[in-house]
Scaffold this motif. Structure first.
Motif, PDB file in Angstrom:
ATOM      1  N   MET A   1      89.250 103.315 -25.288  1.00 40.60           N
ATOM      2  CA  MET A   1      88.951 103.113 -26.470  1.00 40.60           C
ATOM      3  C   MET A   1      87.508 102.277 -26.337  1.00 40.60           C
ATOM      4  O   MET A   1      87.530 101.428 -25.560  1.00 40.60           O
ATOM      5  CB  MET A   1      89.873 102.336 -27.308  1.00 40.60           C
ATOM      6  CG  MET A   1      89.323 101.557 -28.505  1.00 40.60           C
ATOM      7  SD  MET A   1      90.649 100.886 -29.745  1.00 40.60           S
ATOM      8  CE  MET A   1      91.317  99.679 -28.522  1.00 40.60           C
ATOM      9  N   THR A   2      86.534 102.852 -26.972  1.00 38.45           N
ATOM     10  CA  THR A   2      85.048 102.059 -26.594  1.00 38.45           C
ATOM     11  C   THR A   2      85.001 100.832 -27.614  1.00 38.45           C
ATOM     12  O   THR A   2      86.012 100.677 -28.521  1.00 38.45           O
ATOM     13  CB  THR A   2      84.122 102.849 -27.156  1.00 38.45           C
ATOM     14  OG1 THR A   2      84.167 103.198 -28.614  1.00 38.45           O
ATOM     15  CG2 THR A   2      84.166 104.277 -26.315  1.00 38.45           C
ATOM     16  N   SER A   3      84.162  99.994 -27.467  1.00 41.99           N
ATOM     17  CA  SER A   3      83.840  98.777 -28.039  1.00 41.99           C
ATOM     18  C   SER A   3      83.489  99.203 -29.690  1.00 41.99           C
ATOM     19  O   SER A   3      84.000  98.258 -30.693  1.00 41.99           O
ATOM     20  CB  SER A   3      82.762  97.943 -27.390  1.00 41.99           C
ATOM     21  OG  SER A   3      81.463  97.923 -28.193  1.00 41.99           O
ATOM     22  N   ASP A   4      83.059 100.282 -29.937  1.00 39.25           N
ATOM     23  CA  ASP A   4      82.663 100.546 -31.236  1.00 39.25           C
ATOM     24  C   ASP A   4      84.199 100.876 -31.989  1.00 39.25           C
ATOM     25  O   ASP A   4      84.236 100.493 -33.425  1.00 39.25           O
ATOM     26  CB  ASP A   4      81.688 101.798 -31.405  1.00 39.25           C
ATOM     27  CG  ASP A   4      80.395 101.299 -31.023  1.00 39.25           C
ATOM     28  OD1 ASP A   4      79.998 100.054 -31.085  1.00 39.25           O
ATOM     29  OD2 ASP A   4      79.566 102.126 -30.597  1.00 39.25           O
ATOM     30  N   GLU A   5      84.767 101.513 -31.345  1.00 38.70           N
ATOM     31  CA  GLU A   5      86.120 101.914 -32.037  1.00 38.70           C
ATOM     32  C   GLU A   5      86.998 100.627 -32.168  1.00 38.70           C
ATOM     33  O   GLU A   5      87.503 100.505 -33.238  1.00 38.70           O
ATOM     34  CB  GLU A   5      87.025 102.859 -30.944  1.00 38.70           C
ATOM     35  CG  GLU A   5      86.502 104.344 -30.898  1.00 38.70           C
ATOM     36  CD  GLU A   5      87.107 105.191 -30.011  1.00 38.70           C
ATOM     37  OE1 GLU A   5      87.959 104.751 -29.215  1.00 38.70           O
ATOM     38  OE2 GLU A   5      86.914 106.268 -29.954  1.00 38.70           O
ATOM     39  N   GLY A   6      86.944  99.925 -31.443  1.00 38.60           N
ATOM     40  CA  GLY A   6      87.767  98.416 -31.414  1.00 38.60           C
ATOM     41  C   GLY A   6      87.145  97.496 -32.822  1.00 38.60           C
ATOM     42  O   GLY A   6      87.973  97.003 -33.345  1.00 38.60           O
ATOM     43  N   LYS A   7      85.882  97.770 -32.756  1.00 39.51           N
ATOM     44  CA  LYS A   7      85.328  96.994 -33.720  1.00 39.51           C
ATOM     45  C   LYS A   7      85.641  97.577 -35.047  1.00 39.51           C
ATOM     46  O   LYS A   7      85.931  96.874 -36.286  1.00 39.51           O
ATOM     47  CB  LYS A   7      83.490  96.959 -33.788  1.00 39.51           C
ATOM     48  CG  LYS A   7      82.909  95.753 -33.035  1.00 39.51           C
ATOM     49  CD  LYS A   7      81.549  95.955 -33.162  1.00 39.51           C
ATOM     50  CE  LYS A   7      80.670  94.925 -32.681  1.00 39.51           C
ATOM     51  NZ  LYS A   7      79.382  95.074 -32.601  1.00 39.51           N
ATOM     52  N   ALA A   8      85.532  99.148 -35.264  1.00 40.75           N
ATOM     53  CA  ALA A   8      85.834  99.677 -36.442  1.00 40.75           C
ATOM     54  C   ALA A   8      87.500  99.328 -36.743  1.00 40.75           C
ATOM     55  O   ALA A   8      87.833  98.998 -37.910  1.00 40.75           O
ATOM     56  CB  ALA A   8      85.679 100.945 -36.210  1.00 40.75           C
ATOM     57  N   ARG A   9      88.144  99.217 -35.714  1.00 43.56           N
ATOM     58  CA  ARG A   9      89.786  99.136 -36.021  1.00 43.56           C
ATOM     59  C   ARG A   9      89.944  97.738 -36.655  1.00 43.56           C
ATOM     60  O   ARG A   9      90.883  97.340 -37.683  1.00 43.56           O
ATOM     61  CB  ARG A   9      90.433  99.368 -34.796  1.00 43.56           C
ATOM     62  CG  ARG A   9      92.045  99.176 -34.710  1.00 43.56           C
ATOM     63  CD  ARG A   9      92.702  99.538 -33.777  1.00 43.56           C
ATOM     64  NE  ARG A   9      92.502 101.189 -33.578  1.00 43.56           N
ATOM     65  CZ  ARG A   9      93.115 102.089 -32.779  1.00 43.56           C
ATOM     66  NH1 ARG A   9      93.918 101.358 -31.869  1.00 43.56           N
ATOM     67  NH2 ARG A   9      92.645 103.034 -32.555  1.00 43.56           N
ATOM     68  N   GLN A  10      89.308  96.618 -35.960  1.00 41.85           N
ATOM     69  CA  GLN A  10      89.496  95.363 -36.350  1.00 41.85           C
ATOM     70  C   GLN A  10      88.939  95.059 -37.790  1.00 41.85           C
ATOM     71  O   GLN A  10      89.667  94.515 -38.737  1.00 41.85           O
ATOM     72  CB  GLN A  10      88.570  94.512 -35.532  1.00 41.85           C
ATOM     73  CG  GLN A  10      88.868  92.997 -35.725  1.00 41.85           C
ATOM     74  CD  GLN A  10      87.925  92.130 -34.805  1.00 41.85           C
ATOM     75  OE1 GLN A  10      87.153  92.413 -34.053  1.00 41.85           O
ATOM     76  NE2 GLN A  10      88.184  90.766 -34.724  1.00 41.85           N
ATOM     77  N   ARG A  11      87.694  95.627 -37.918  1.00 36.20           N
ATOM     78  CA  ARG A  11      87.273  95.704 -39.463  1.00 36.20           C
ATOM     79  C   ARG A  11      88.124  96.196 -40.586  1.00 36.20           C
ATOM     80  O   ARG A  11      88.465  95.907 -41.514  1.00 36.20           O
ATOM     81  CB  ARG A  11      85.874  96.253 -39.408  1.00 36.20           C
ATOM     82  CG  ARG A  11      84.789  95.457 -38.777  1.00 36.20           C
ATOM     83  CD  ARG A  11      83.519  96.066 -38.866  1.00 36.20           C
ATOM     84  NE  ARG A  11      82.533  95.161 -38.123  1.00 36.20           N
ATOM     85  CZ  ARG A  11      81.224  95.517 -37.728  1.00 36.20           C
ATOM     86  NH1 ARG A  11      80.703  96.620 -38.193  1.00 36.20           N
ATOM     87  NH2 ARG A  11      80.495  94.529 -37.112  1.00 36.20           N
TER      88      ARG A  11
ATOM     89  N   LEU B   1      91.401  96.460 -40.401  1.00 33.53           N
ATOM     90  CA  LEU B   1      92.747  95.603 -40.395  1.00 33.53           C
ATOM     91  C   LEU B   1      92.297  94.646 -41.288  1.00 33.53           C
ATOM     92  O   LEU B   1      93.027  93.947 -42.178  1.00 33.53           O
ATOM     93  CB  LEU B   1      93.059  95.208 -39.227  1.00 33.53           C
ATOM     94  CG  LEU B   1      93.699  96.295 -38.329  1.00 33.53           C
ATOM     95  CD1 LEU B   1      93.951  95.574 -36.921  1.00 33.53           C
ATOM     96  CD2 LEU B   1      94.992  96.794 -39.011  1.00 33.53           C
ATOM     97  N   VAL B   2      91.088  93.897 -41.111  1.00 32.97           N
ATOM     98  CA  VAL B   2      90.598  92.727 -42.014  1.00 32.97           C
ATOM     99  C   VAL B   2      90.493  93.151 -43.565  1.00 32.97           C
ATOM    100  O   VAL B   2      90.723  92.688 -44.354  1.00 32.97           O
ATOM    101  CB  VAL B   2      89.117  92.269 -41.458  1.00 32.97           C
ATOM    102  CG1 VAL B   2      88.670  91.263 -42.625  1.00 32.97           C
ATOM    103  CG2 VAL B   2      89.359  91.557 -39.914  1.00 32.97           C
ATOM    104  N   ILE B   3      89.922  94.586 -43.845  1.00 33.50           N
ATOM    105  CA  ILE B   3      89.827  94.849 -45.253  1.00 33.50           C
ATOM    106  C   ILE B   3      91.176  95.263 -45.646  1.00 33.50           C
ATOM    107  O   ILE B   3      91.512  94.948 -46.829  1.00 33.50           O
ATOM    108  CB  ILE B   3      88.968  96.019 -45.053  1.00 33.50           C
ATOM    109  CG1 ILE B   3      87.456  95.862 -44.911  1.00 33.50           C
ATOM    110  CG2 ILE B   3      89.158  96.821 -46.406  1.00 33.50           C
ATOM    111  CD1 ILE B   3      86.473  96.825 -44.949  1.00 33.50           C
ATOM    112  N   SER B   4      92.060  95.569 -44.883  1.00 34.99           N
ATOM    113  CA  SER B   4      93.581  95.929 -45.393  1.00 34.99           C
ATOM    114  C   SER B   4      94.085  94.558 -45.514  1.00 34.99           C
ATOM    115  O   SER B   4      94.908  94.405 -46.524  1.00 34.99           O
ATOM    116  CB  SER B   4      94.120  96.637 -44.298  1.00 34.99           C
ATOM    117  OG  SER B   4      93.743  98.073 -44.198  1.00 34.99           O
ATOM    118  N   ALA B   5      94.073  93.577 -44.789  1.00 39.92           N
ATOM    119  CA  ALA B   5      94.782  92.324 -45.041  1.00 39.92           C
ATOM    120  C   ALA B   5      94.006  91.620 -46.262  1.00 39.92           C
ATOM    121  O   ALA B   5      95.056  91.043 -47.069  1.00 39.92           O
ATOM    122  CB  ALA B   5      94.318  91.478 -43.756  1.00 39.92           C
TER     123      ALA B   5
END
Length: 72
Positions: A1-11, A13-17
């Motif tokens: 997993m690249t850092s861009d994928e990690g950022k996208a996943r984290q963002r 999750l924040v929007i879903s939360a």
């Protein structure tokens, strides 16, 4: 997993939360309005419901706009 994928996943999750929290606020607000859930005044229910609507609809849009990849 690249850092861009990690950022996208984290963002994501924040929007879903934010959406989940908004839905919870709306449900609690409706519970207070309908039958005095938690022995709070009806005005508190309206306030929680309004905050939930804003958090459910507006906050995810603002976050997505803020995190949008700039066009080249």
């Amino acid at each position: 997993m690249t850092s861009d994928e990690g950022k996208a996943r984290q963002r994501y999750l924040v929007i879903s939360a934010a959406r989940l929290a908004g839905a919870i606020f709306m449900a609690i607000g409706l519970g207070i309005i309908a039958n005095g859930f938690m022995d709070l005044p009806v005005e508190a229910g309206y306030m929680l419901f309004a905050m939930g609507v804003i958090e459910f609809i507006v906050v995810p849009v603002l976050l997505a706009r803020m995190w949008k990849t700039p066009e080249e």
